[in-house]
Design a protein around this motif. Structure first.
Motif, PDB file in Angstrom:
ATOM      1  N   GLN A 128      63.941  86.927  73.093  1.00  0.00           N
ATOM      2  CA  GLN A 128      63.534  87.026  71.356  1.00  0.00           C
ATOM      3  C   GLN A 128      64.039  85.698  70.835  1.00  0.00           C
ATOM      4  O   GLN A 128      63.516  85.333  70.046  1.00  0.00           O
ATOM      5  CB  GLN A 128      64.414  88.262  70.917  1.00  0.00           C
ATOM      6  CG  GLN A 128      63.786  89.581  71.080  1.00  0.00           C
ATOM      7  CD  GLN A 128      64.431  90.614  70.381  1.00  0.00           C
ATOM      8  OE1 GLN A 128      65.573  90.491  70.059  1.00  0.00           O
ATOM      9  NE2 GLN A 128      63.899  91.911  70.626  1.00  0.00           N
ATOM     10  N   SER A 130      64.492  82.861  72.241  1.00  0.00           N
ATOM     11  CA  SER A 130      63.521  81.883  72.732  1.00  0.00           C
ATOM     12  C   SER A 130      62.162  82.024  72.016  1.00  0.00           C
ATOM     13  O   SER A 130      61.603  80.641  71.430  1.00  0.00           O
ATOM     14  CB  SER A 130      63.267  82.051  74.343  1.00  0.00           C
ATOM     15  OG  SER A 130      62.018  81.092  74.694  1.00  0.00           O
ATOM     16  N   GLN A 131      61.758  82.987  71.892  1.00  0.00           N
ATOM     17  CA  GLN A 131      60.503  83.313  70.939  1.00  0.00           C
ATOM     18  C   GLN A 131      60.380  82.796  69.577  1.00  0.00           C
ATOM     19  O   GLN A 131      59.586  82.193  68.983  1.00  0.00           O
ATOM     20  CB  GLN A 131      59.772  84.686  71.128  1.00  0.00           C
ATOM     21  CG  GLN A 131      58.519  84.865  70.839  1.00  0.00           C
ATOM     22  CD  GLN A 131      57.466  84.211  71.493  1.00  0.00           C
ATOM     23  OE1 GLN A 131      57.479  84.235  72.762  1.00  0.00           O
ATOM     24  NE2 GLN A 131      56.708  83.617  70.944  1.00  0.00           N
ATOM     25  N   THR A 132      61.741  83.348  69.068  1.00  0.00           N
ATOM     26  CA  THR A 132      61.801  82.604  67.717  1.00  0.00           C
ATOM     27  C   THR A 132      61.781  81.272  67.568  1.00  0.00           C
ATOM     28  O   THR A 132      61.422  80.614  66.376  1.00  0.00           O
ATOM     29  CB  THR A 132      63.153  83.438  67.114  1.00  0.00           C
ATOM     30  OG1 THR A 132      63.066  84.794  67.169  1.00  0.00           O
ATOM     31  CG2 THR A 132      63.560  82.899  65.724  1.00  0.00           C
ATOM     32  N   ALA A 133      62.543  80.626  68.426  1.00  0.00           N
ATOM     33  CA  ALA A 133      62.770  79.172  68.590  1.00  0.00           C
ATOM     34  C   ALA A 133      61.265  78.524  68.536  1.00  0.00           C
ATOM     35  O   ALA A 133      60.995  77.599  67.925  1.00  0.00           O
ATOM     36  CB  ALA A 133      63.739  78.664  69.557  1.00  0.00           C
ATOM     37  N   GLN A 134      60.482  78.981  69.496  1.00  0.00           N
ATOM     38  CA  GLN A 134      59.163  78.553  69.787  1.00  0.00           C
ATOM     39  C   GLN A 134      58.364  78.799  68.505  1.00  0.00           C
ATOM     40  O   GLN A 134      57.594  77.817  68.219  1.00  0.00           O
ATOM     41  CB  GLN A 134      58.606  79.301  71.056  1.00  0.00           C
ATOM     42  CG  GLN A 134      59.173  78.823  72.405  1.00  0.00           C
ATOM     43  CD  GLN A 134      58.515  79.760  73.463  1.00  0.00           C
ATOM     44  OE1 GLN A 134      57.603  80.188  73.377  1.00  0.00           O
ATOM     45  NE2 GLN A 134      59.057  79.515  74.543  1.00  0.00           N
ATOM     46  N   ASN A 135      58.433  79.894  68.015  1.00  0.00           N
ATOM     47  CA  ASN A 135      57.579  80.155  66.858  1.00  0.00           C
ATOM     48  C   ASN A 135      58.064  79.187  65.597  1.00  0.00           C
ATOM     49  O   ASN A 135      56.951  78.513  64.962  1.00  0.00           O
ATOM     50  CB  ASN A 135      57.911  81.536  66.153  1.00  0.00           C
ATOM     51  CG  ASN A 135      56.967  82.363  67.199  1.00  0.00           C
ATOM     52  OD1 ASN A 135      56.419  82.156  68.086  1.00  0.00           O
ATOM     53  ND2 ASN A 135      57.517  83.805  67.063  1.00  0.00           N
ATOM     54  N   PHE A 137      59.259  76.131  66.141  1.00  0.00           N
ATOM     55  CA  PHE A 137      58.738  74.783  66.242  1.00  0.00           C
ATOM     56  C   PHE A 137      57.290  74.630  66.178  1.00  0.00           C
ATOM     57  O   PHE A 137      56.822  73.850  65.713  1.00  0.00           O
ATOM     58  CB  PHE A 137      59.103  74.546  67.735  1.00  0.00           C
ATOM     59  CG  PHE A 137      58.733  73.247  68.335  1.00  0.00           C
ATOM     60  CD1 PHE A 137      59.251  72.230  68.070  1.00  0.00           C
ATOM     61  CD2 PHE A 137      57.536  73.275  69.153  1.00  0.00           C
ATOM     62  CE1 PHE A 137      58.739  70.878  68.212  1.00  0.00           C
ATOM     63  CE2 PHE A 137      56.846  71.849  69.540  1.00  0.00           C
ATOM     64  CZ  PHE A 137      57.551  70.633  69.332  1.00  0.00           C
ATOM     65  N   ILE A 138      56.431  75.932  66.564  1.00  0.00           N
ATOM     66  CA  ILE A 138      55.181  75.835  66.335  1.00  0.00           C
ATOM     67  C   ILE A 138      54.638  75.917  64.850  1.00  0.00           C
ATOM     68  O   ILE A 138      53.900  75.049  64.381  1.00  0.00           O
ATOM     69  CB  ILE A 138      54.610  76.882  67.252  1.00  0.00           C
ATOM     70  CG1 ILE A 138      54.581  76.757  68.691  1.00  0.00           C
ATOM     71  CG2 ILE A 138      53.004  77.294  66.595  1.00  0.00           C
ATOM     72  CD1 ILE A 138      54.181  77.829  69.705  1.00  0.00           C
ATOM     73  N   ASP A 139      55.442  76.601  64.080  1.00  0.00           N
ATOM     74  CA  ASP A 139      55.163  76.602  62.653  1.00  0.00           C
ATOM     75  C   ASP A 139      55.575  75.214  62.093  1.00  0.00           C
ATOM     76  O   ASP A 139      54.692  74.666  61.067  1.00  0.00           O
ATOM     77  CB  ASP A 139      56.151  77.461  62.052  1.00  0.00           C
ATOM     78  CG  ASP A 139      55.655  79.064  62.165  1.00  0.00           C
ATOM     79  OD1 ASP A 139      54.334  79.228  62.867  1.00  0.00           O
ATOM     80  OD2 ASP A 139      56.322  80.066  61.860  1.00  0.00           O
TER      81      ASP A 139
END
Length: 178
Positions: A128, A130-135, A137-139
């Protein structure tokens, strides 16, 4: 289970049977001696002396044999008692060892289960995060890209005042007369 005899019960029965036979032998010996003594007294004092000697020997021999029989019974009882104690101690130790082993197995299982559930929860939380950090960054990157791909808008080099002064109500170009 009533009425069943153990080896110890059977052995004790044989031992007591031997004692009872020994006592009967003593009784018969005493009866025989008394009978012989009566015959000797009626036969004369010479027979009395001889009978007394024989009776003394028989009593001495009887006591020795009785003592040997009692010693044998005592030995058998002591041996059986020791064997019984050892059997009880070994069985108790085996039960305790088995109980401890079962308890250890249950505790090991519960500990491993708790470790596994905590590892799974930890892994989920890491995914979770990692996904939040990726989201995020992507945003951030996506917003920058989207902003750059939109129709170009002029960006002033410096701030310029508006050509028309703002006024509300009465003022220049407000219709109240300036």
């Amino acid at each position: 289970m009533q009425g069943l005899a153990t080896r110890a019960d059977i052995n004790e029965g044989f031992a007591l049977n031997g004692i009872e036979n020994g006592i009967r032998g003593i009784q018969q010996g005493i009866c025989d001696s008394t009978y012989a003594l009566n015959n000797t007294i009626t036969s004369g004092f010479n027979g009395v002396d001889r009978s007394l000697c024989q009776m003394g020997y028989q009593l001495q021999d009887c006591c020795c044999q009785t003592q040997r029989a009692i010693d044998g019974v005592n030995y058998n009882l002591a041996t059986q008692s020791c064997d019984t104690r050892n059997t009880i101690q070994n069985a108790t130790r085996d039960l305790l060892d088995n109980n401890n082993s079962n308890t250890r197995a249950i505790l090991d299982f519960l500990t491993q289960d708790k470790i596994s559930s905590l590892q799974a929860e930890n892994q989920t939380l890491r995914f979770q995060a990692s996904q939040t950090a990726q989201n995020g960054f992507i945003d951030a990157v996506g917003n920058t890209i989207v902003a750059q791909l939109r129709q170009p808008q002029p960006v002033p080099a410096y701030t310029v005042p508006a050509p028309y002064p703002y006024a509300s109500g009465c003022g220049c170009n407000g219709g109240c007369g300036c």
